[in-house]
Design an enzyme around this catalytic site. Structure first.
Site, PDB file in Angstrom:
ATOM      1  N   GLY A   1     -37.604  14.933  12.567  1.00 22.72           N
ATOM      2  CA  GLY A   1     -37.740  13.624  13.181  1.00 22.72           C
ATOM      3  C   GLY A   1     -37.400  12.488  12.239  1.00 22.72           C
ATOM      4  O   GLY A   1     -36.405  12.532  11.515  1.00 22.72           O
TER       5      GLY A   1
ATOM      6  N   GLY B   1     -26.709  12.171  13.454  1.00 22.75           N
ATOM      7  CA  GLY B   1     -27.147  10.902  12.891  1.00 22.75           C
ATOM      8  C   GLY B   1     -26.366   9.730  13.460  1.00 22.75           C
ATOM      9  O   GLY B   1     -26.928   8.659  13.736  1.00 22.75           O
ATOM     10  N   ASP B   2     -25.072   9.934  13.679  1.00 21.13           N
ATOM     11  CA  ASP B   2     -24.246   8.888  14.276  1.00 21.13           C
ATOM     12  C   ASP B   2     -24.663   8.629  15.725  1.00 21.13           C
ATOM     13  O   ASP B   2     -24.671   7.478  16.183  1.00 21.13           O
ATOM     14  CB  ASP B   2     -22.774   9.296  14.237  1.00 21.13           C
ATOM     15  CG  ASP B   2     -22.320   9.682  12.836  1.00 21.13           C
ATOM     16  OD1 ASP B   2     -22.805   9.066  11.866  1.00 21.13           O
ATOM     17  OD2 ASP B   2     -21.497  10.606  12.719  1.00 21.13           O
TER      18      ASP B   2
ATOM     19  N   SER C   1     -34.353   9.164   8.144  1.00 21.52           N
ATOM     20  CA  SER C   1     -34.047  10.395   8.864  1.00 21.52           C
ATOM     21  C   SER C   1     -34.637  11.605   8.146  1.00 21.52           C
ATOM     22  O   SER C   1     -34.467  11.775   6.940  1.00 21.52           O
ATOM     23  CB  SER C   1     -32.531  10.554   8.981  1.00 21.52           C
ATOM     24  OG  SER C   1     -32.205  11.801   9.533  1.00 21.52           O
TER      25      SER C   1
ATOM     26  N   GLY D   1     -34.101  14.767   9.633  1.00 21.68           N
ATOM     27  CA  GLY D   1     -33.432  15.899  10.264  1.00 21.68           C
ATOM     28  C   GLY D   1     -34.215  16.453  11.432  1.00 21.68           C
ATOM     29  O   GLY D   1     -34.674  15.720  12.312  1.00 21.68           O
TER      30      GLY D   1
END
Length: 309
Positions: free
Chosen positions: A225, A251-252, A220, A222
């Site tokens: 991308g 993120g979840d 990740s 953020g």
């Protein structure tokens, strides 16, 4: 079906304020309380996307009853293992400049008999599970290699294991060869004790995680991308710039997108588009672990995917 594990759920309380002034009385403009925890955010988004997930993990005390009641109201199946300790609270304060400050309580202490009871509860759902997504930290008193144990149970039952955790818990879990992990660059730096200053170093670190056991690695970045790495291909993924309202849970939501795509047998690029669109939609809404289908459909088309290796 999709089963989600949240060992450390919480009541997530969000306060919106004009600004934070240390040592002064703070006036709260608005509040919001939700059944939270990384795995529960995954669960809620899977439900919105049209699946019927089952949430398991640990719940205890008044807070645990509140969370269960909130899940029941949303008609989310849940079979949490009851514990003696109180489930935690977490606080997220967002000021007018949209800076988020989080206060996260420690998780409860888990007794050996409670851990054994959880394993019995897991065995009740694993036979009907195709994808198991485990997210977040372990509770106090849990073995650091417990996610590895869950990964091995998934292997024995032909279940795709998607894991979003960090530190020693992630390192030990790699031995169970999880289907997908989703670390960010800071978590990789800590895990591998390296510095990362370029895309080439990100890719190199991701390949190292493949060598350590992961089947697929989603790194990740953020708002920039992600880098997605499998044994066959490396993708650079760019997402559109948006005016984010609340990035907590994005993120979840990405993990939820991957879980649903895996269950439905989407190809890799389609899976990446769905996952990123879910993360974007969550950031556009005040609720944590929430997406809008129309936004997901819109942003799927705007995700840019390029093969770089």
């Amino acid at each position: 079906m999709i089963t989600t594990i949240t060992f450390n759920p919480s009541i997530d309380r969000m306060y919106r304020v004009d600004e934070i002034n240390i040592g002064e009385v703070q006036r709260v403009k608005s509040t919001n309380a939700t059944a939270g925890g990384k795995g529960l955010n995954v669960t809620k988004v899977c439900k919105i996307l049209g699946e019927d997930p089952v949430a398991i993990g640990f719940l205890g005390g008044f807070n645990g009853k509140y969370i269960k009641n909130e899940l029941d109201k949303k008609e989310i199946k849940n079979q949490f293992t009851e514990i003696n300790s109180e489930t935690r609270n977490c606080l997220n304060i967002i000021d007018e400049s949209k800076v988020s400050t989080e206060f996260l309580e420690k998780g409860p202490v888990i007794e050996l008999e409670e851990l054994s009871k959880f394993e019995n509860d897991l065995n009740k759902v694993i036979k009907d599970t195709k994808v198991l997504a485990a997210s977040g930290s372990l509770c106090q008193n849990m073995p650091v290699d417990y996610y590895a144990k869950i990964g091995n149970i998934c292997k024995e039952n032909n279940v795709k294991f998607i894991l979003d955790t960090s530190g020693e818990s992630l390192k030990s879990a790699l031995k169970s060869k999880p289907y997908l992990i989703k670390p960010n660059t800071d978590e990789i730096k800590q895990l591998l004790a390296i510095d990362i200053n370029s895309q080439e170093e990100i890719v190199s670190a991701g390949k190292q995680l493949l060598d350590m056991g992961a089947e697929n690695v989603c790194i990740s970045l953020g708002k920039n991308g992600m880098i997605y790495i499998s044994k066959d291909v490396v993708y650079e993924v760019k997402i559109p710039t948006v005016e984010a309202i609340n990035t907590v849970g994005s993120g979840d939501s990405t993990i939820a997108g991957f879980s649903v795509a895996t269950l439905r047998g989407y190809d890799l690029e389609e899976s990446i588009r769905l996952a990123n669109a879910c993360g974007i939609s969550n950031a556009l809404n005040i609720d944590t672990g929430f997406v809008k289908i129309e936004e997901v459909e819109k942003y799927k088309k705007l995700v840019e995917i390029k093969i770089i290796g």
